[in-house]
Design a protein around this motif. Structure first.
Motif, mmCIF file in Angstrom:
data_model
loop_
_atom_site.group_PDB
_atom_site.id
_atom_site.type_symbol
_atom_site.label_atom_id
_atom_site.label_comp_id
_atom_site.label_asym_id
_atom_site.label_seq_id
_atom_site.Cartn_x
_atom_site.Cartn_y
_atom_site.Cartn_z
ATOM 1 N N UNK A 43 0.461 -1.177 -0.271
ATOM 2 C CA UNK A 43 0.007 0.093 0.038
ATOM 3 C C UNK A 43 0.905 1.147 -0.002
ATOM 4 N N UNK A 44 0.122 2.690 -0.566
ATOM 5 C CA UNK A 44 0.547 3.503 -0.583
ATOM 6 C C UNK A 44 -0.334 4.524 -0.489
ATOM 7 N N UNK A 45 0.558 5.710 0.055
ATOM 8 C CA UNK A 45 -1.222 6.866 -0.225
ATOM 9 C C UNK A 45 -1.081 7.277 -1.497
ATOM 10 N N UNK A 46 -0.516 7.065 -2.518
ATOM 11 C CA UNK A 46 -0.284 7.493 -3.835
ATOM 12 C C UNK A 46 -1.640 6.247 -5.158
ATOM 13 N N UNK A 47 -1.688 5.939 -3.570
ATOM 14 C CA UNK A 47 -3.188 3.977 -4.588
ATOM 15 C C UNK A 47 -3.966 4.299 -3.880
ATOM 16 N N UNK A 48 -4.791 5.664 -4.000
ATOM 17 C CA UNK A 48 -5.916 5.321 -2.533
ATOM 18 C C UNK A 48 -7.270 4.331 -3.107
ATOM 19 N N UNK A 49 -7.281 3.802 -4.012
ATOM 20 C CA UNK A 49 -7.821 3.035 -4.373
ATOM 21 C C UNK A 49 -7.452 1.311 -3.774
ATOM 22 N N UNK A 50 -5.955 1.260 -3.970
ATOM 23 C CA UNK A 50 -5.899 0.166 -3.563
ATOM 24 C C UNK A 50 -6.499 0.548 -1.766
ATOM 25 N N UNK A 51 -5.623 0.874 -0.986
ATOM 26 C CA UNK A 51 -5.803 1.486 0.436
ATOM 27 C C UNK A 51 -7.165 1.064 0.394
ATOM 28 N N UNK A 52 -8.613 1.687 -0.503
ATOM 29 C CA UNK A 52 -9.754 1.867 0.095
ATOM 30 C C UNK A 52 -10.858 0.222 -0.001
ATOM 31 N N UNK A 53 -9.902 -0.405 -1.068
ATOM 32 C CA UNK A 53 -9.908 -1.539 -1.167
ATOM 33 C C UNK A 53 -9.449 -2.317 -0.170
ATOM 34 N N UNK A 54 -8.704 -2.156 0.822
ATOM 35 C CA UNK A 54 -7.389 -2.790 1.851
ATOM 36 C C UNK A 54 -8.515 -2.213 3.286
ATOM 37 N N UNK A 55 -8.389 -1.294 3.136
ATOM 38 C CA UNK A 55 -9.555 -0.400 4.119
ATOM 39 C C UNK A 55 -11.279 -1.240 4.823
ATOM 40 N N UNK A 56 -12.349 -1.892 2.973
ATOM 41 C CA UNK A 56 -13.394 -2.453 3.296
ATOM 42 C C UNK A 56 -12.671 -4.134 3.872
ATOM 43 N N UNK A 57 -11.358 -4.404 3.432
ATOM 44 C CA UNK A 57 -10.940 -5.676 3.749
ATOM 45 C C UNK A 57 -10.986 -6.045 5.550
ATOM 46 N N UNK A 58 -10.547 -4.750 5.777
ATOM 47 C CA UNK A 58 -9.977 -4.920 7.354
ATOM 48 C C UNK A 58 -11.567 -4.509 7.992
ATOM 49 N N UNK A 59 -12.126 -3.495 7.744
ATOM 50 C CA UNK A 59 -13.544 -4.099 7.667
ATOM 51 C C UNK A 59 -14.159 -4.850 7.895
ATOM 52 N N UNK A 60 -14.269 -5.514 7.178
ATOM 53 C CA UNK A 60 -14.731 -6.888 7.511
ATOM 54 C C UNK A 60 -14.756 -7.661 8.033
ATOM 55 N N UNK A 61 -13.296 -7.032 8.547
ATOM 56 C CA UNK A 61 -13.089 -8.594 9.467
ATOM 57 C C UNK A 61 -11.719 -9.531 9.489
ATOM 58 N N UNK A 62 -10.986 -9.121 8.302
ATOM 59 C CA UNK A 62 -10.148 -10.071 8.081
ATOM 60 C C UNK A 62 -8.516 -9.675 7.970
ATOM 61 N N UNK A 63 -8.467 -9.270 9.511
ATOM 62 C CA UNK A 63 -7.177 -8.297 9.058
ATOM 63 C C UNK A 63 -6.337 -9.087 9.292
ATOM 64 N N UNK A 64 -6.778 -10.304 9.724
ATOM 65 C CA UNK A 64 -5.246 -11.401 10.718
ATOM 66 C C UNK A 64 -5.111 -12.726 8.930
ATOM 67 N N UNK A 65 -5.847 -12.313 8.523
ATOM 68 C CA UNK A 65 -5.510 -12.885 7.017
ATOM 69 C C UNK A 65 -5.052 -12.300 6.360
ATOM 70 N N UNK A 66 -4.568 -11.127 6.280
ATOM 71 C CA UNK A 66 -3.811 -10.271 5.599
ATOM 72 C C UNK A 66 -2.449 -9.889 5.673
#
Length: 233
Positions: free
Chosen positions: A47-70
């Motif tokens: 991830x990088x602040x230069x790529x907000x779309x990827x960060x947004x996808x990561x954020x969705x996965x984190x909020x869905x409870x998948x952080x420990x699998x990432x």
């Protein structure tokens, strides 16, 4: 349908990674990031602040409870120790996480990049639990080998493609014992699928990054991974 990618130990970090990882420089959107995780088993995200779309996808996965699998990786380009915590905070804030799995010192071109308080600042992130592993990103094989001996990074990201096989002798042949996790950065010329299959054919490579534009390109790369190593030349 493409079978989900298997995972493997990531060097000596204690993490497990998919052999295919994503960066956002190709313009991939958040929906495709989520699909790559759920449908293909991709779990390594650079991830990088230069790529907000990827960060947004990561954020969705984190909020869905998948952080420990990432496995979330990021880094700082500035070789100044005092800047490292600020760069860490900038990235983690955008993804809604309290720690990253790998924090790199990026763009290393000389020992100067890791001199002074810079590498100790990365070690402090690890000691404080803000990064599970620390690493360097360096495209010079001989320099990378020397820094691995000197700094003992947990992870090394390197450019390795069919036109740069010298990396095998300069770096890969020098790694033994408690080696770092090895990540190969996206190819500059090769097709996505051809690049990842070539990179992962070398036994020391753990993750091949790709910079796709669409989910279909990620699926193509995943299918190439599942074909296994290229035949020996």
């Amino acid at each position: 349908m493409t079978t989900a990618l298997p995972q493997k130990p990531f060097g000596s970090t204690g993490l497990c990674v998919s052999p295919l990882g994503l960066v956002g420089s190709g313009g991939i959107d958040a929906d495709a990031v989520e699909r790559a995780f759920h449908e293909l088993g991709v779990n390594y995200f650079f991830a990088s602040p230069l790529w907000p779309a990827l960060s947004a996808g990561v954020l969705r996965l984190v909020r869905a409870g998948h952080r420990d699998r990432m496995v979330i990786a990021c880094g700082a380009h500035v070789p100044i120790g005092a800047m490292v915590p600020r760069e860490w905070a900038l990235v983690t804030r955008g993804m809604g996480v309290g720690h990253v799995d790998v924090f790199h010192l990026l763009g290393v071109r000389a020992r100067l990049w890791a001199a002074g308080e810079t590498w100790p600042a990365l070690r402090k992130l690890r000691a404080e639990g803000k990064a599970r592993a620390i690493g360097i990103a360096c495209d010079d094989g001989a320099l990378a080998a020397s820094l691995c001996d000197e700094l003992a990074p947990d992870v090394l990201t390197i450019r390795y493609e069919s036109s740069r096989r010298v990396i095998e002798a300069e770096l890969f042949a020098t790694l033994a014992g408690k080696r770092p996790g090895i990540v190969v950065s996206p190819a500059r010329r090769d097709a996505v699928g051809a690049h990842v299959r070539f990179a992962l054919s070398h036994p020391v490579v753990d993750v091949a990054l790709c910079a796709p534009r669409t989910f279909e390109e990620i699926a193509e790369a995943a299918a190439s991974v599942l074909l296994g190593p290229l035949p020996a030349p």
